[in-house]
Design an enzyme around this catalytic site. Structure first.
Site, short mmCIF file in Angstrom:
data_model
loop_
_atom_site.label_atom_id
_atom_site.label_comp_id
_atom_site.label_asym_id
_atom_site.label_seq_id
_atom_site.Cartn_x
_atom_site.Cartn_y
_atom_site.Cartn_z
N ASP A 166 -5.64 9.75 5.64
CA ASP A 166 -6.51 8.72 6.20
C ASP A 166 -6.04 8.51 7.64
O ASP A 166 -4.93 8.02 7.87
CB ASP A 166 -6.37 7.43 5.38
CG ASP A 166 -7.19 6.28 5.94
OD1 ASP A 166 -7.42 6.23 7.17
OD2 ASP A 166 -7.58 5.39 5.17
N LYS A 203 -0.59 -0.11 -7.86
CA LYS A 203 0.81 -0.17 -7.45
C LYS A 203 1.76 -0.26 -8.66
O LYS A 203 2.46 -1.26 -8.85
CB LYS A 203 1.04 -1.34 -6.50
CG LYS A 203 0.26 -1.22 -5.20
CD LYS A 203 0.52 -2.35 -4.24
CE LYS A 203 -0.28 -2.16 -2.95
NZ LYS A 203 -0.07 -3.26 -1.99
N ASP A 247 -12.70 7.93 7.51
CA ASP A 247 -11.35 8.14 8.05
C ASP A 247 -10.64 9.35 7.43
O ASP A 247 -9.58 9.73 7.90
CB ASP A 247 -10.47 6.90 7.80
CG ASP A 247 -10.97 5.68 8.54
OD1 ASP A 247 -11.73 5.83 9.49
OD2 ASP A 247 -10.57 4.56 8.15
#
Length: 361
Positions: free
Chosen positions: A219, A163, A110
């Protein structure tokens, strides 16, 4: 050298387009998405390319085999009986990837960027580690797994922070790697994550480095990012190969138009638009931030904004589409109909307004 492209499965994020073609064959900037990667690998000296697939490989075989001769590469398909994650496919393709001692590239199918494979290989050889991850900078690192580097050794990865709540860095994994063949010995033949299981071993052994990617990265596996990535790619093309961009009087900004397309001179195309083969655009039509795939038609005075128009689809006179609308193969939007953020499955006809994002089945 060798390369493995993680093609993956059903392409559900890019439906309804992937109901017609496997995701790697969906055209990005008028070329099959995966061809951008095959060409870049070949230009870097790769001679053996493995496509790790688990869905509809037979559709891709005939299409991609013709590129072997064109680019001087050998393309083999490594077909998974069950999804093997991001590391298992390396083990499955061990015979090709360990055929010699040269390192091999790994790519997520991707990813669209200015692939830096030759420079990446030189960097990897110079530092002497077992693996190198391509890293890209992001504005909001709290959404990603962030790469944290060793304080003393440049580019050596110390750890990954998923994160992060507090700022620890702004570089993330770009989904492109170069690895030494012995890395495969760390992988078992089962569904395995290279990011969560293999890379931590290399980090612990102080054998994993990162390489900073210059230029854009995206992506493009879902419609919104596909359109954003198209704009980034076109902007990159203006800098690298401006001769590939359209220069007609009805063009505004960065636009690619296939030579077989027929566009009324009173239409306005762009910025950030791609017009595919045999597309027809009528009088006074407006195309902005959109992709029109092969054999589609936009009739007079229609406005197509932030839309992917699927193959053989038709948008009627004075119709309007926007809000990341995606039309599958052979979809018709009737005259004067407004469509906002719809995902329309193949062979449908839309005769009334779609004002809120929805899936039309």
């Amino acid at each position: 050298m060798k390369g493995l492209i993680l093609v993956g499965g059903y392409g559900t994020r890019l439906r309804p387009l992937t109901l017609t073609l496997p995701k790697p064959l969906v055209e990005f900037a008028n070329r099959p998405m995966i061809l951008h990667q095959i060409e870049a690998l070949a230009q870097a000296g790769v001679t053996d390319i493995v496509l790790a697939v688990n869905y509809r490989p037979e559709v891709m075989v005939s299409t991609l085999k013709k590129y072997e001769e064109e680019y001087g590469v050998s393309i083999t398909f490594s077909v998974e009986e069950e999804p093997l994650g991001t590391a298992g496919p390396l083990k499955l393709a061990e015979k090709v990837l360990k055929k010699d001692k040269s390192p091999f590239f790994v790519l997520n199918s991707d990813v669209i960027c200015e692939y830096p494979f030759k420079d990446l290989a030189d960097f990897h050889t110079a530092h002497g580690g077992m693996g190198t991850i391509v890293a890209t900078k992001v504005d909001e690192p709290s959404k990603y797994g962030v790469i944290v580097h060793d304080r003393d050794i440049p580019n050596l990865i110390d750890r990954f922070v998923e994160k992060p709540v507090e700022f620890v860095g702004n570089r993330i994994n770009a989904g492109l790697y170069i690895l030494n063949p012995e890395v495969i010995d760390l992988i078992d033949m089962k569904p395995t994550s290279i990011e969560k299981e293999t890379f931590p071993i290399l980090v612990e052994r102080k054998q994993l480095y990162s390489y900073d990617l210059e230029g854009f990265w995206m992506d493009v596996g879902q419609p919104k990012d596909f359109l954003t990535g198209t704009g980034l790619y076109l902007n990159s093309l203006r800098r690298r190969s401006p001769e590939k961009l359209a220069k007609e009087s009805f063009v505004m900004g960065n636009v690619i138009i296939d030579p077989t397309a027929k566009i009324d001179p009173t239409a306005l195309i762009g910025p950030d638009a791609v017009i595919g083969p045999n597309v027809v655009v009528g009088e006074g039509a407006r195309i902005q931030g959109s992709v029109l795939l092969a054999n589609s038609e936009v009739k007079a005075h229609a406005l197509v904004k932030s839309t992917i128009v699927g193959w053989n689809s038709r948008i009627g006179k004075w119709a309007r589409t926007e809000g990341v609308t995606v039309l599958g193969d052979d979809v018709e939007i009737k005259n004067e109909v407004y469509v906002n953020g719809a995902k329309v499955l193949p062979h449908k006809s839309i005769s009334s307004n779609v004002e809120t994002p929805s899936i039309i089945m």
